[in-house]
Design an enzyme around this catalytic site. Structure first.
Site, PDB file in Angstrom:
ATOM      1  N   GLU A  94       0.820  -1.218   0.000  1.00  0.00           N
ATOM      2  CA  GLU A  94       0.000   0.000   0.000  1.00  0.00           C
ATOM      3  C   GLU A  94       0.856   1.272   0.000  1.00  0.00           C
ATOM      4  O   GLU A  94       0.728   2.133   0.876  1.00  0.00           O
ATOM      5  CB  GLU A  94      -0.946  -0.009   1.206  1.00  0.00           C
ATOM      6  CG  GLU A  94      -1.950  -1.164   1.165  1.00  0.00           C
ATOM      7  CD  GLU A  94      -2.848  -1.214   2.389  1.00  0.00           C
ATOM      8  OE1 GLU A  94      -3.994  -1.653   2.263  1.00  0.00           O
ATOM      9  OE2 GLU A  94      -2.394  -0.826   3.487  1.00  0.00           O
ATOM     10  N   TRP A 154      -1.221 -11.668   0.665  1.00  0.00           N
ATOM     11  CA  TRP A 154      -2.375 -11.220   1.460  1.00  0.00           C
ATOM     12  C   TRP A 154      -3.561 -10.776   0.618  1.00  0.00           C
ATOM     13  O   TRP A 154      -4.702 -10.853   1.061  1.00  0.00           O
ATOM     14  CB  TRP A 154      -1.952 -10.089   2.400  1.00  0.00           C
ATOM     15  CG  TRP A 154      -1.768  -8.744   1.754  1.00  0.00           C
ATOM     16  CD1 TRP A 154      -0.681  -8.292   1.118  1.00  0.00           C
ATOM     17  CD2 TRP A 154      -2.725  -7.668   1.703  1.00  0.00           C
ATOM     18  NE1 TRP A 154      -0.868  -7.001   0.666  1.00  0.00           N
ATOM     19  CE2 TRP A 154      -2.122  -6.592   1.019  1.00  0.00           C
ATOM     20  CE3 TRP A 154      -4.027  -7.516   2.176  1.00  0.00           C
ATOM     21  CZ2 TRP A 154      -2.785  -5.384   0.789  1.00  0.00           C
ATOM     22  CZ3 TRP A 154      -4.685  -6.303   1.951  1.00  0.00           C
ATOM     23  CH2 TRP A 154      -4.067  -5.260   1.268  1.00  0.00           C
ATOM     24  N   ASP A 203      -9.184  -9.511  11.871  1.00  0.00           N
ATOM     25  CA  ASP A 203      -9.890  -8.267  12.196  1.00  0.00           C
ATOM     26  C   ASP A 203     -11.273  -8.244  11.568  1.00  0.00           C
ATOM     27  O   ASP A 203     -12.050  -7.318  11.798  1.00  0.00           O
ATOM     28  CB  ASP A 203      -9.087  -7.044  11.757  1.00  0.00           C
ATOM     29  CG  ASP A 203      -8.709  -7.062  10.285  1.00  0.00           C
ATOM     30  OD1 ASP A 203      -8.809  -8.133   9.643  1.00  0.00           O
ATOM     31  OD2 ASP A 203      -8.312  -6.004   9.754  1.00  0.00           O
ATOM     32  N   THR A 255      -5.137  -3.926  14.395  1.00  0.00           N
ATOM     33  CA  THR A 255      -5.823  -3.497  15.616  1.00  0.00           C
ATOM     34  C   THR A 255      -6.534  -2.151  15.533  1.00  0.00           C
ATOM     35  O   THR A 255      -6.750  -1.499  16.557  1.00  0.00           O
ATOM     36  CB  THR A 255      -4.823  -3.464  16.788  1.00  0.00           C
ATOM     37  OG1 THR A 255      -3.782  -2.522  16.488  1.00  0.00           O
ATOM     38  CG2 THR A 255      -4.238  -4.829  17.039  1.00  0.00           C
ATOM     39  N   GLU A 256      -6.919  -1.717  14.339  1.00  0.00           N
ATOM     40  CA  GLU A 256      -7.660  -0.461  14.253  1.00  0.00           C
ATOM     41  C   GLU A 256      -8.849  -0.445  15.215  1.00  0.00           C
ATOM     42  O   GLU A 256      -9.137   0.561  15.868  1.00  0.00           O
ATOM     43  CB  GLU A 256      -8.170  -0.225  12.836  1.00  0.00           C
ATOM     44  CG  GLU A 256      -7.101   0.179  11.841  1.00  0.00           C
ATOM     45  CD  GLU A 256      -6.533  -1.006  11.095  1.00  0.00           C
ATOM     46  OE1 GLU A 256      -6.583  -2.140  11.634  1.00  0.00           O
ATOM     47  OE2 GLU A 256      -6.049  -0.817   9.956  1.00  0.00           O
TER      48      GLU A 256
END
Length: 769
Positions: free
Chosen positions: A343, A409, A436, A485-486
């Site tokens: 990204e 991913w 998540d 972990t947002e």
């Protein structure tokens, strides 16, 4: 003692009653296993026999002794291996000499008069103890002595065990939300309990730099602190809302060394991740000269997402990153260093005169090849330190670095491509490996990033893509589950999202290749959850959930089928809105409804369901589009009797992107129609605007439609996401066809962050009364 049999032969005959009777609730289940008759009883007179000079054996013996002392109150004597002691009623550790175990395997043979543990390595002995503990009553995991447990028996069995994959990983992102060292150690304990051997520690990102670098103190002095944190789900509020509270934290190098040493005792390798060239805002806030625009002011990100500001590929940046990696490498002795590589927007590079000159100088094709240049330079440096880089599958773009290992991913294709290029691969596709994501109904689950990854889907994942040849399969090192972990601000929330899904990961990466039996896994898992209770894990009880599926059986009937994964529990339900108890109706067959009804259900193991099913004239009826939507417009979604309940559960909605709606429902025959209702979503920040106008009309012949409502849906642009209804009241009309037209908003207004971008809208359940 029965001979050892292959796992798949055993599992075919394993029934819940057999597992319960003999207590073979092992997770992950061994590669080869045979059950026996009787049991070995551990007494105070039992001795732990081993080669006193073999540190591999000694560590495992002391671990077992500690569990038996703290939970069982048994203080077992340790004694040197002799032929006589090995034949006594003891637990005997000895080296495996037949070379059948490998680097992590072991032999565990439980007779009625003794126990034999063999392995070739310290890891093998360690994992043998983990299995041995699971053969004992679950109370063995208690942190204090259990006085109610009167016997400590181990059922007879014969095990030859070793993992399928050498890489069995679990990741944790501490950049979005910092986690204390005490929790990191607990995380490692839980990994070891499940024979997971690699901890991927995501230490830097836009929202925080979490590792002390002595040469560059501002990385933690400035980069480890953000002014505030986004409130709610990313797209929930427009404009975004923030909590106004500083979030900070980092690990000193002394703490890092302590954690690394602790992991070593658990036979876990830690892979640090230092993100580059993207996800760099925290570092740029500390040292703006690492960017392509040093005069710009950078701040540690307070919201989630991908940011345009990235590291600039100049010599200053490379010098700093090499210094950083030098310190990182001294702290982590493992083979790998993860450098991210995902990204990375190219906007800053496209605007940079330096980057454009560098592209020409190096005769690169574009910015993607510039990123490849960046990664290859970092790889060369890491290789010079005797280490190997791992990167997310974006590092394939522009050309893969020569010795890089790829984490696939964005699906499985990155893994396929890398393996075909003869590069090692770790499979971690987001569809199967992102913890998540929601694991249950988003309407009843704690806030998550989105998606849907139930326990059974993880368990059914096969890490080796079918597209690979036998020669290419060897490059698949294993699989890893990722924990971003947002939406996990506390250790308790991390535990809830990770367990028991990580248990499924452990079994699928350990067991031999072949079919897996989820019903058997879920049965063993029920017993295993008692172990997690003892060690204080805030796990999800999704295993006990009740789910509902619908089927139309007649003109005014809806059949609701209730399902549960916990096959040996009983289920009770009510249809009058009251809370179900064991005195309520026992669920034995699908429930037939003739009117709109709320079903509430419970299982004897604690599962629950509360859901309203709408019975109306359009339920189960076919509908057609004038222009078929380009998105997720399933054939029966708008008339399945289940109304979308919130923006979080997108599976219940039909979304249309950059197009209008024109749909006609055929009721089958002319009948009274008094009212038509449909809900639309408002998710402004995500470009989900309600339609500018909605027209609902009815017709007897499908040609001549009587307009009932044609007006805009009014709403406030600002505020949280919500549902907005459109209702047409016909009073005494008769019709066979119902038509709904809705006009797309077209483009985001100038005040929107994505001004001018195309919009979408979503609707669900056309209710006809």
């Amino acid at each position: 003692m029965k001979p050892i049999v292959a796992f798949f032969l055993f599992i075919a005959c394993l029934t819940p009653s057999f597992a319960q009777e003999t207590e073979y609730n092992l997770l992950p289940f061994p590669a080869q296993f045979a059950g026996g008759e009787g049991h070995f009883s551990i007494q105070n007179s039992t001795q732990l026999v081993y080669n006193l000079k073999d540190i591999r054996q000694k560590q495992a013996v002391l671990l077992l002794a500690d569990y038996l002392k703290s939970a069982a109150g048994l203080t077992l004597k340790t004694t040197a291996w002799t032929a006589a002691a090995a034949k006594g009623k003891n637990i005997v550790f000895q080296a495996h000499t037949q070379k059948k175990c490998g680097p992590e395997g072991y032999v565990l043979r439980v007779f009625t008069d003794r126990v034999l543990v063999e392995a070739e390595t310290a890891a093998g002995f360690f994992y043998a103890v983990q299995t041995f503990l699971q053969l004992l009553p679950t109370d063995i995991y208690s942190p204090k002595k259990i006085t109610t447990q009167t016997s400590w028996n181990v059922p007879s069995c014969d095990i030859l065990d070793k993992p399928r994959f050498s890489y069995r990983g679990l990741q944790l992102d501490v950049s979005r939300h910092f986690m204390p060292v005490s929790f990191i150690k607990k995380y490692l304990d839980l990994m070891a309990l499940h024979k997971l051997n690699t901890f991927h520690w995501h230490l830097t990102d836009d929202q925080g730099w979490r590792i002390e670098i002595k040469k560059y103190p501002n990385l933690t002095k400035i980069g480890s602190k953000r002014a505030e944190t986004l409130v709610g789900q990313y797209y929930q509020n427009y404009p975004m809302q923030f909590d106004g509270k500083t979030h900070e934290g980092f690990y000193t190098q002394a703490e890092i060394r302590d954690v690394v040493n602790y992991a070593k005792t658990k036979h876990i390798t830690i892979i640090p991740e230092i993100e580059l060239p993207g996800h760099a805002l925290a570092a740029l806030a500390a040292y703006p000269n690492l960017s392509c625009d040093p005069k710009k002011t950078y701040e540690v990100a307070t919201k989630w997402g991908v940011f345009e500001d990235v590291f600039c590929p100049n010599e200053t940046t490379f010098k700093v990153l090499q210094d950083v990696l030098t310190e990182v490498i001294t702290l982590f002795p493992g083979k790998y260093v993860h450098i991210g590589g995902d990204e990375c927007p190219k906007d800053a590079w496209k605007k940079s005169e330096f980057c454009q000159s560098l592209i020409k100088k190096l005769k690169l094709k574009d910015e993607h090849e510039l990123q490849s240049y960046f990664i290859k330079r970092i790889e060369k440096f890491v290789n010079s330190k005797g280490r190997v880089i791992i990167g997310w599958d974006e590092i394939l773009e522009g050309g893969l670095a020569p010795k890089a290992t790829v984490m696939s991913w964005r699906g499985v294709q990155g893994g396929i491509d890398a393996a075909r290029q003869k590069h090692d691969v770790i499979m971690t596709p987001n569809e199967f490996m992102y913890l998540d994501h929601y694991q249950g109904d988003p309407n009843t689950e704690p806030l998550a990033i989105g998606g849907y990854l139930p326990l059974e889907k993880i368990y059914g994942y096969e890490p080796v893509p079918a597209e690979l040849t036998a020669a290419e399969e060897k490059y698949i090192l294993g699989a890893q589950a990722n924990v971003w972990t947002e939406y996990m601000p506390t250790p308790e929330k991390v535990e809830y999202m990770v367990f028991p899904r990580a248990v499924a990961l452990a079994e699928l990466t350990w067991m031999p290749k072949g079919p897996r039996n989820f019903e058997d896994f879920s049965y063993r898992l029920k017993n295993h959850l008692k172990r997690l209770d003892h060690v204080g894990v805030n796990y999800s009880r999704r295993l006990f959930d009740v789910t509902a599926d619908t089927q139309f059986t007649g003109e005014d009937q809806l059949q609701v089928r209730l399902e549960k994964m916990d096959s040996d529990s009983k289920m009770y339900y009510t249809t009058d809105g009251s809370e179900p108890t064991r005195s309520s109706t026992l669920y034995e067959m699908p429930i037939t409804l003739k009117k709109t009804t709320t079903i509430r259900a419970m299982t004897t193991s604690g599962g629950q369901l509360q859901q309203t099913f709408f019975i109306h004239k359009a339920k189960g009826k076919k509908y057609t589009y004038a222009a078929k939507p380009t998105s997720d417009a399933q054939a029966d979604k708008l008339t399945d009797g289940i109304v979308g309940r919130s923006p979080q559960s997108r599976r219940e909605w039909v979304s249309l992107y950059d197009q209008d709606l024109d749909v006609v429902v055929d009721l089958g025959e002319v009948k009274p129609v008094s009212k038509v209702k449909v809900n639309f979503l408002k998710v402004i920040l995500e470009k989900g605007f309600p339609p500018t106008s909605v027209e609902i009309a009815v017709s007897r012949d499908g040609k001549d439609f009587k307009e009932a409502i044609s007006q805009p849906i009014t709403y406030e642009l600002e505020g949280p996401w919500t549902l907005l209804p459109a209702v047409a009241d016909f009073r005494t009309s008769r019709a066979r066809y119902v038509r709904i037209r809705a006009k797309n908003a077209g483009a985001c207004p100038p005040s929107h962050p994505d001004a001018g971008a195309k919009t979408w809208f979503a609707l669900d359940e056309i209710v006809v009364e």
